[in-house]
Design a protein around this motif. Structure first.
Motif, PDB file in Angstrom:
ATOM      1  N   LYS A 159      64.111  49.423  -1.673  1.00  0.00           N
ATOM      2  CA  LYS A 159      63.925  50.195  -2.894  1.00  0.00           C
ATOM      3  C   LYS A 159      64.641  51.527  -2.763  1.00  0.00           C
ATOM      4  O   LYS A 159      65.314  51.986  -3.660  1.00  0.00           O
ATOM      5  N   TRP A 160      64.485  52.161  -1.604  1.00  0.00           N
ATOM      6  CA  TRP A 160      65.134  53.452  -1.380  1.00  0.00           C
ATOM      7  C   TRP A 160      66.642  53.303  -1.443  1.00  0.00           C
ATOM      8  O   TRP A 160      67.335  54.120  -2.027  1.00  0.00           O
ATOM      9  N   SER A 181      72.506  58.124  -9.523  1.00  0.00           N
ATOM     10  CA  SER A 181      72.805  59.546  -9.685  1.00  0.00           C
ATOM     11  C   SER A 181      71.529  60.367  -9.791  1.00  0.00           C
ATOM     12  O   SER A 181      71.560  61.578  -9.666  1.00  0.00           O
ATOM     13  N   LYS A 182      70.400  59.730 -10.035  1.00  0.00           N
ATOM     14  CA  LYS A 182      69.132  60.436 -10.149  1.00  0.00           C
ATOM     15  C   LYS A 182      68.618  60.926  -8.804  1.00  0.00           C
ATOM     16  O   LYS A 182      67.636  61.630  -8.741  1.00  0.00           O
ATOM     17  N   PHE A 183      69.285  60.550  -7.745  1.00  0.00           N
ATOM     18  CA  PHE A 183      68.829  60.876  -6.398  1.00  0.00           C
ATOM     19  C   PHE A 183      68.779  62.377  -6.129  1.00  0.00           C
ATOM     20  O   PHE A 183      68.177  62.814  -5.172  1.00  0.00           O
ATOM     21  N   LYS A 184      69.380  63.168  -6.994  1.00  0.00           N
ATOM     22  CA  LYS A 184      69.493  64.603  -6.749  1.00  0.00           C
ATOM     23  C   LYS A 184      68.139  65.295  -6.637  1.00  0.00           C
ATOM     24  O   LYS A 184      68.020  66.278  -5.933  1.00  0.00           O
ATOM     25  N   LYS A 185      67.142  64.818  -7.316  1.00  0.00           N
ATOM     26  CA  LYS A 185      65.830  65.466  -7.302  1.00  0.00           C
ATOM     27  C   LYS A 185      64.861  64.688  -6.423  1.00  0.00           C
ATOM     28  O   LYS A 185      64.000  63.977  -6.914  1.00  0.00           O
ATOM     29  N   CYS A 186      65.008  64.849  -5.114  1.00  0.00           N
ATOM     30  CA  CYS A 186      64.143  64.126  -4.181  1.00  0.00           C
ATOM     31  C   CYS A 186      63.376  65.110  -3.306  1.00  0.00           C
ATOM     32  O   CYS A 186      63.961  66.027  -2.724  1.00  0.00           O
ATOM     33  N   TRP A 187      62.080  64.911  -3.231  1.00  0.00           N
ATOM     34  CA  TRP A 187      61.228  65.717  -2.353  1.00  0.00           C
ATOM     35  C   TRP A 187      60.696  64.839  -1.238  1.00  0.00           C
ATOM     36  O   TRP A 187      60.541  63.622  -1.408  1.00  0.00           O
ATOM     37  N   VAL A 188      60.390  65.475  -0.126  1.00  0.00           N
ATOM     38  CA  VAL A 188      59.786  64.800   1.020  1.00  0.00           C
ATOM     39  C   VAL A 188      58.518  65.560   1.384  1.00  0.00           C
ATOM     40  O   VAL A 188      58.575  66.769   1.625  1.00  0.00           O
ATOM     41  N   GLY A 189      57.395  64.867   1.408  1.00  0.00           N
ATOM     42  CA  GLY A 189      56.121  65.455   1.827  1.00  0.00           C
ATOM     43  C   GLY A 189      55.793  64.993   3.234  1.00  0.00           C
ATOM     44  O   GLY A 189      55.809  63.799   3.512  1.00  0.00           O
ATOM     45  N   LEU A 242      59.985  60.820  -4.488  1.00  0.00           N
ATOM     46  CA  LEU A 242      59.162  61.423  -3.444  1.00  0.00           C
ATOM     47  C   LEU A 242      59.015  60.450  -2.290  1.00  0.00           C
ATOM     48  O   LEU A 242      58.675  59.284  -2.487  1.00  0.00           O
ATOM     49  N   ALA A 243      59.299  60.941  -1.099  1.00  0.00           N
ATOM     50  CA  ALA A 243      59.043  60.174   0.121  1.00  0.00           C
ATOM     51  C   ALA A 243      57.888  60.855   0.835  1.00  0.00           C
ATOM     52  O   ALA A 243      57.878  62.078   0.973  1.00  0.00           O
ATOM     53  N   LEU A 244      56.909  60.079   1.257  1.00  0.00           N
ATOM     54  CA  LEU A 244      55.743  60.625   1.948  1.00  0.00           C
ATOM     55  C   LEU A 244      55.749  60.175   3.402  1.00  0.00           C
ATOM     56  O   LEU A 244      55.832  58.979   3.690  1.00  0.00           O
ATOM     57  N   ILE A 245      55.636  61.151   4.282  1.00  0.00           N
ATOM     58  CA  ILE A 245      55.512  60.890   5.708  1.00  0.00           C
ATOM     59  C   ILE A 245      54.193  61.534   6.108  1.00  0.00           C
ATOM     60  O   ILE A 245      54.068  62.762   6.086  1.00  0.00           O
ATOM     61  N   ALA A 246      53.208  60.715   6.422  1.00  0.00           N
ATOM     62  CA  ALA A 246      51.869  61.244   6.661  1.00  0.00           C
ATOM     63  C   ALA A 246      51.193  60.511   7.811  1.00  0.00           C
ATOM     64  O   ALA A 246      51.443  59.323   8.037  1.00  0.00           O
ATOM     65  N   ALA A 247      50.332  61.251   8.500  1.00  0.00           N
ATOM     66  CA  ALA A 247      49.501  60.618   9.517  1.00  0.00           C
ATOM     67  C   ALA A 247      48.726  59.488   8.836  1.00  0.00           C
ATOM     68  O   ALA A 247      48.377  59.596   7.647  1.00  0.00           O
ATOM     69  N   PRO A 248      48.469  58.395   9.542  1.00  0.00           N
ATOM     70  CA  PRO A 248      47.868  57.218   8.892  1.00  0.00           C
ATOM     71  C   PRO A 248      46.600  57.496   8.082  1.00  0.00           C
ATOM     72  O   PRO A 248      46.474  57.013   6.950  1.00  0.00           O
ATOM     73  N   ARG A 249      45.662  58.270   8.623  1.00  0.00           N
ATOM     74  CA  ARG A 249      44.432  58.537   7.867  1.00  0.00           C
ATOM     75  C   ARG A 249      44.737  59.346   6.604  1.00  0.00           C
ATOM     76  O   ARG A 249      44.227  59.048   5.527  1.00  0.00           O
ATOM     77  N   VAL A 299      59.361  56.597  -3.261  1.00  0.00           N
ATOM     78  CA  VAL A 299      60.453  55.751  -2.776  1.00  0.00           C
ATOM     79  C   VAL A 299      60.234  55.351  -1.320  1.00  0.00           C
ATOM     80  O   VAL A 299      60.991  54.555  -0.784  1.00  0.00           O
ATOM     81  N   GLY A 300      59.210  55.886  -0.707  1.00  0.00           N
ATOM     82  CA  GLY A 300      58.895  55.497   0.660  1.00  0.00           C
ATOM     83  C   GLY A 300      57.608  56.139   1.134  1.00  0.00           C
ATOM     84  O   GLY A 300      57.347  57.308   0.844  1.00  0.00           O
ATOM     85  N   GLU A 301      56.790  55.356   1.815  1.00  0.00           N
ATOM     86  CA  GLU A 301      55.570  55.843   2.467  1.00  0.00           C
ATOM     87  C   GLU A 301      55.677  55.454   3.933  1.00  0.00           C
ATOM     88  O   GLU A 301      55.845  54.278   4.254  1.00  0.00           O
ATOM     89  N   PHE A 302      55.563  56.443   4.806  1.00  0.00           N
ATOM     90  CA  PHE A 302      55.743  56.197   6.230  1.00  0.00           C
ATOM     91  C   PHE A 302      54.540  56.734   6.993  1.00  0.00           C
ATOM     92  O   PHE A 302      54.296  57.944   6.978  1.00  0.00           O
ATOM     93  N   PRO A 303      53.762  55.866   7.641  1.00  0.00           N
ATOM     94  CA  PRO A 303      52.561  56.305   8.373  1.00  0.00           C
ATOM     95  C   PRO A 303      52.923  56.885   9.747  1.00  0.00           C
ATOM     96  O   PRO A 303      52.705  56.277  10.782  1.00  0.00           O
TER      97      PRO A 303
END
Length: 163
Positions: free
Chosen positions: A7-8, A15-23, A113-120, A138-142
């Motif tokens: 998906k990512w 072209s919409k990729f310009k507005k991407c945040w990462v948490g 938005l891509a989220l990188i978070a501790a599993p809990r 666009v992505g969730e990463f535990p």
């Protein structure tokens, strides 16, 4: 993860990729970045920590907490009120952060938005996330990368988002 990466990959070509945040977050600390794909850089937008809420947990955890009997055997132990208080605080912290991200998405500040978070913490995120925010994911990463230095974090994010 493969589906997320596919998906990512499709998003990355648009072209919409310009507005991407990462948490990047855990249950007590969060940083939100703007991802500059061409330069492969993260630009810090804001950070939050739970320190103010931590004082509340200490007040809730009384030293004279009650005692309970073990389910099996003769032992007794103190009721773990602090753990319950910490969980409440972690949940509130994550919910407040998700509310902020939803407002930002509603105001068009980011499209992806891509989220990188501790599993809990990622579990809490999934619990509190509304449909409008889910549509931007666009992505969730535990992974617990919240205390990783910026240079190393940029490399990790680049590897995750550009397989």
């Amino acid at each position: 993860v493969k589906m997320i990466r596919q998906k990512w990959g499709n998003m990355a070509m648009s072209s919409k990729f310009k507005k991407c945040w990462v948490g990047v977050m855990d249950g007590g600390y969060a940083r939100v970045y703007r991802y500059e794909r061409a330069a492969r850089k993260l630009i810090l937008l804001y950070e939050r920590d739970v320190e103010a809420l931590q004082n509340l947990a200490e007040k809730m955890a009384e030293p004279s907490a009650g005692r309970v009997f073990d389910r099996f055997g003769q032992g007794r132990h103190v009721v773990e009120r602090r753990n319950m208080a910490e969980e409440k605080i972690e949940r509130k912290f994550v919910k407040d952060l998700i509310d902020e991200l939803e407002k930002a998405a509603d105001h068009g500040k980011f499209e992806h938005l891509a989220l990188i978070a501790a599993p809990r913490a990622l579990g809490y995120v999934r619990e509190y996330m509304g449909n409008s925010l889910k549509d931007t994911i666009v992505g969730e990463f535990p992974l617990d990368l919240v205390h990783v230095p910026l240079k190393d974090l940029e490399e990790q994010v680049d590897d995750l988002l550009n397989p």
